[in-house]
Design a protein around this motif. Structure first.
Motif, mmCIF file in Angstrom:
data_model
loop_
_atom_site.group_PDB
_atom_site.id
_atom_site.type_symbol
_atom_site.label_atom_id
_atom_site.label_comp_id
_atom_site.label_asym_id
_atom_site.label_seq_id
_atom_site.Cartn_x
_atom_site.Cartn_y
_atom_site.Cartn_z
ATOM 1 N N VAL A 59 19.206 11.901 -15.966
ATOM 2 C CA VAL A 59 18.444 13.365 -15.242
ATOM 3 C C VAL A 59 17.730 14.139 -15.742
ATOM 4 O O VAL A 59 18.877 14.543 -17.004
ATOM 5 C CB VAL A 59 19.521 13.702 -13.947
ATOM 6 N N GLU A 63 22.613 15.705 -16.537
ATOM 7 C CA GLU A 63 24.080 16.307 -14.811
ATOM 8 C C GLU A 63 25.110 16.214 -15.663
ATOM 9 O O GLU A 63 26.248 16.223 -15.250
ATOM 10 C CB GLU A 63 23.745 15.802 -13.858
ATOM 11 N N ARG A 67 28.925 15.963 -13.767
ATOM 12 C CA ARG A 67 29.654 15.076 -13.122
ATOM 13 C C ARG A 67 29.734 13.101 -13.454
ATOM 14 O O ARG A 67 29.007 13.828 -15.198
ATOM 15 C CB ARG A 67 28.535 14.485 -11.816
ATOM 16 N N GLN A 71 25.740 7.585 -11.113
ATOM 17 C CA GLN A 71 24.778 6.699 -9.912
ATOM 18 C C GLN A 71 25.057 5.026 -10.296
ATOM 19 O O GLN A 71 23.841 5.190 -10.750
ATOM 20 C CB GLN A 71 23.795 8.049 -9.825
ATOM 21 N N PHE A 158 24.173 19.698 -6.386
ATOM 22 C CA PHE A 158 24.821 20.181 -7.506
ATOM 23 C C PHE A 158 24.375 21.594 -7.839
ATOM 24 O O PHE A 158 24.807 22.089 -8.958
ATOM 25 C CB PHE A 158 24.472 19.349 -8.604
ATOM 26 N N LEU A 217 24.467 8.898 -5.838
ATOM 27 C CA LEU A 217 23.192 9.011 -5.413
ATOM 28 C C LEU A 217 22.752 9.624 -4.274
ATOM 29 O O LEU A 217 21.565 9.681 -4.082
ATOM 30 C CB LEU A 217 22.859 7.489 -6.122
ATOM 31 N N ALA A 220 23.053 12.643 -3.628
ATOM 32 C CA ALA A 220 21.767 13.889 -4.571
ATOM 33 C C ALA A 220 20.215 13.378 -4.333
ATOM 34 O O ALA A 220 19.349 13.974 -4.039
ATOM 35 C CB ALA A 220 22.953 13.502 -5.581
ATOM 36 N N GLY A 221 20.794 12.394 -4.031
ATOM 37 C CA GLY A 221 19.337 11.980 -5.232
ATOM 38 C C GLY A 221 18.073 12.061 -3.254
ATOM 39 O O GLY A 221 16.670 12.270 -3.599
ATOM 40 N N ASP A 224 17.104 17.092 -2.066
ATOM 41 C CA ASP A 224 16.512 18.497 -1.945
ATOM 42 C C ASP A 224 14.628 18.066 -1.658
ATOM 43 O O ASP A 224 14.150 18.212 -1.460
ATOM 44 C CB ASP A 224 16.738 19.351 -3.901
ATOM 45 N N LEU A 268 10.259 14.575 -6.767
ATOM 46 C CA LEU A 268 11.131 14.475 -7.859
ATOM 47 C C LEU A 268 10.083 14.744 -8.846
ATOM 48 O O LEU A 268 9.508 14.360 -9.101
ATOM 49 C CB LEU A 268 11.974 13.444 -7.807
ATOM 50 N N LEU A 271 11.822 12.165 -14.108
ATOM 51 C CA LEU A 271 13.924 11.198 -14.233
ATOM 52 C C LEU A 271 13.675 10.443 -15.469
ATOM 53 O O LEU A 271 12.317 9.761 -16.276
ATOM 54 C CB LEU A 271 13.769 9.880 -13.499
HETATM 55 C C1 EMZ Z 1 19.129 12.011 -8.626
HETATM 56 C C2 EMZ Z 1 18.501 13.124 -8.945
HETATM 57 C C3 EMZ Z 1 17.314 11.494 -8.367
HETATM 58 C C4 EMZ Z 1 20.618 13.763 -9.490
HETATM 59 C C5 EMZ Z 1 16.358 9.301 -8.034
HETATM 60 O O1 EMZ Z 1 17.097 10.315 -8.987
HETATM 61 O O2 EMZ Z 1 18.316 13.555 -7.893
HETATM 62 C C6 EMZ Z 1 18.551 14.761 -8.181
HETATM 63 O O3 EMZ Z 1 17.884 16.012 -7.610
HETATM 64 C C7 EMZ Z 1 19.676 14.602 -8.040
HETATM 65 O O4 EMZ Z 1 20.088 15.163 -8.981
HETATM 66 O O5 EMZ Z 1 21.899 13.568 -9.256
HETATM 67 O O6 EMZ Z 1 20.255 11.568 -8.069
#
Ligand code: EMZ
Length: 386
Positions: A59, A63, A67, A71, A158, A217, A220-221, A224, A268, A271
């Motif tokens: 990431v 991260e 953590r 994921q 997070f 995942l 979190a994924g 946002d 996003l 990555l």
């Molecule tokens: C991760 C990422 C997405 C990460 C597909 O991955 O999004 C981020 O916002 C998260 O912090 O952990 O999941």
């Protein structure tokens, strides 16, 4: 600047170099900026690995300090990755079912009823955060009141108020997931935790840790990312009432519009992958065990692929965007995200005459020396009903 404008900070570097180098917590990262090059790297998962030894390392920002849990499946390489996807894809494609869409539609209708009554709403918290959380109860197949807990976590699971990574927040989510796993073990139901705990790969049940990785995942994924996509869409139609009207007359373009808005906003930014060997990308040497970033945000503005990439063209004909990633790691939650955006846009067109924007405060990411707008910290609007 208008609320609906999302400038592309990568243009110069993409055109001149193809690569933009940043430092993230002491580690050098080469961001890959051109669409074709980025696709090649995403495709080449045998060199550009997602299964870094340390969870969280791929990431950007890393991260790894906040953590320990890996994921799944995003941080796993083939062949194991394929087994996880085979298991998970059927569940994460449920949003295509009529029944699912009906329930999602009810959640969205209820929320519209709530916000159309208020004079002013702050879209991030009063609309997008609530909707992302409530819709997630469908994806997990849990009770709708679970959403109340997730709403308390804020827009990023997070990150804190300033966008900084906060290990206490990450631990809170992990504790919550572990508690739910124990509940599902002692009292199995039809929810995702229970289904995963009963699933097998090659004759062995998934471990608690694996289930934890999938759930981490899932929380979190799509957090946002979905929240920003929703908020940005409302801001866009606030600035472009004529486009909302046009969609009302041409609803067959709602699906294309969602794709175009997602391309333009690219929720996003990037990555990472870890290069296994010394290699060369865009004539730049990449060292073995170093990190590259797949810059979805930059690739989606590549004018060698997209005509007028900085303009939102709702009926864009050819749109091979990579906002949901590309290759074997393409976004597991994309079906769910697309249904949310499609249904919200459908209801906006049906129910809202005009979106009046009062004030906003942008959410800006720092990428090396560059700044990228990803959404809003807050944006206050009035939704004028039809
Ligand atoms: C991760 C990422 C997405 C990460 C597909 O991955 O999004 C981020 O916002 C998260 O912090 O952990 O999941």
């Amino acid at each position: 600047m208008k609320a609906s404008e999302f400038p592309d900070p990568f243009k110069k570097y993409r055109e001149e170099n193809g690569i933009y180098q940043i430092e993230d917590q002491g580690e050098e990262v080469n961001l890959i900026l051109r669409l074709r090059e980025l696709r090649k790297c995403s495709h080449n998962s045998s060199n550009f690995s997602s299964g870094a030894a340390i969870p969280g390392r791929i990431v950007i920002p890393s991260e790894e300090k906040i953590r320990d849990i890996r994921q799944i499946p995003v941080e796993v390489d083939p062949p194991r990755h394929k087994d996880y996807r085979a298991l998970l894809d059927f569940w994460f494609k449920r949003p295509l079912e009529d029944e699912y869409q009906k329930k999602l539609s009810v959640i969205i209708d209820d929320l519209f009823a709530e916000v159309l009554e208020s004079e002013n709403i702050e879209v991030v918290h009063d609309f997008s955060l609530k909707l992302q959380s409530r819709a997630l109860t469908l994806l997990l197949n849990t009770r709708i009141d679970e959403a109340e807990t997730w709403i308390e976590w804020g827009t990023h699971v997070f990150r804190g108020e300033e966008g900084e990574l906060v290990s206490d927040k990450a631990s809170l989510v992990d504790e919550y997931i572990l508690e739910k796993i124990e509940e599902a073990l002692s009292n199995p139901g039809q929810d995702l935790y229970s289904v995963l705990l009963q699933s097998e790969i090659n004759g062995s049940k998934l471990t608690k840790e694996e289930v934890h990785g999938v759930m981490n995942l899932t929380f979190a994924g799509g957090r946002d990312t979905v929240i920003n996509a929703l908020t940005n869409m409302i801001a866009y139609f606030g600035d472009h009432p004529e486009r909302l009207k046009w969609l009302g007359e041409n609803p067959e373009y709602i699906g294309k519009s969602v794709e175009e808005l997602v391309r333009y906003f690219t929720p996003l930014t990037h990555l990472g992958r870890i290069s296994k060997d010394d290699t060369v990308v865009c004539e730049h040497a990449i060292k073995a065990d170093s990190k590259v970033g797949l810059s979805w945000a930059s690739a989606n503005r590549d004018d060698t692929v997209f005509d007028n990439p900085d303009v939102v063209i709702l009926d864009r004909k050819v749109n091979p965007h990579v906002a949901f990633g590309f290759g074997i790691h393409n976004c597991l939650g994309a079906t769910h995200a697309r249904q949310i955006l499609r249904l919200v846009l459908t209801k906006l067109v049906e129910k809202v005459e005009q979106i009046e924007i009062h004030q906003f405060n942008e959410n800006i990411e720092t990428i090396g020396e560059l700044k990228r707008k990803v959404g809003f910290e807050e944006i206050t609007v009035t939704l004028h009903p039809k």
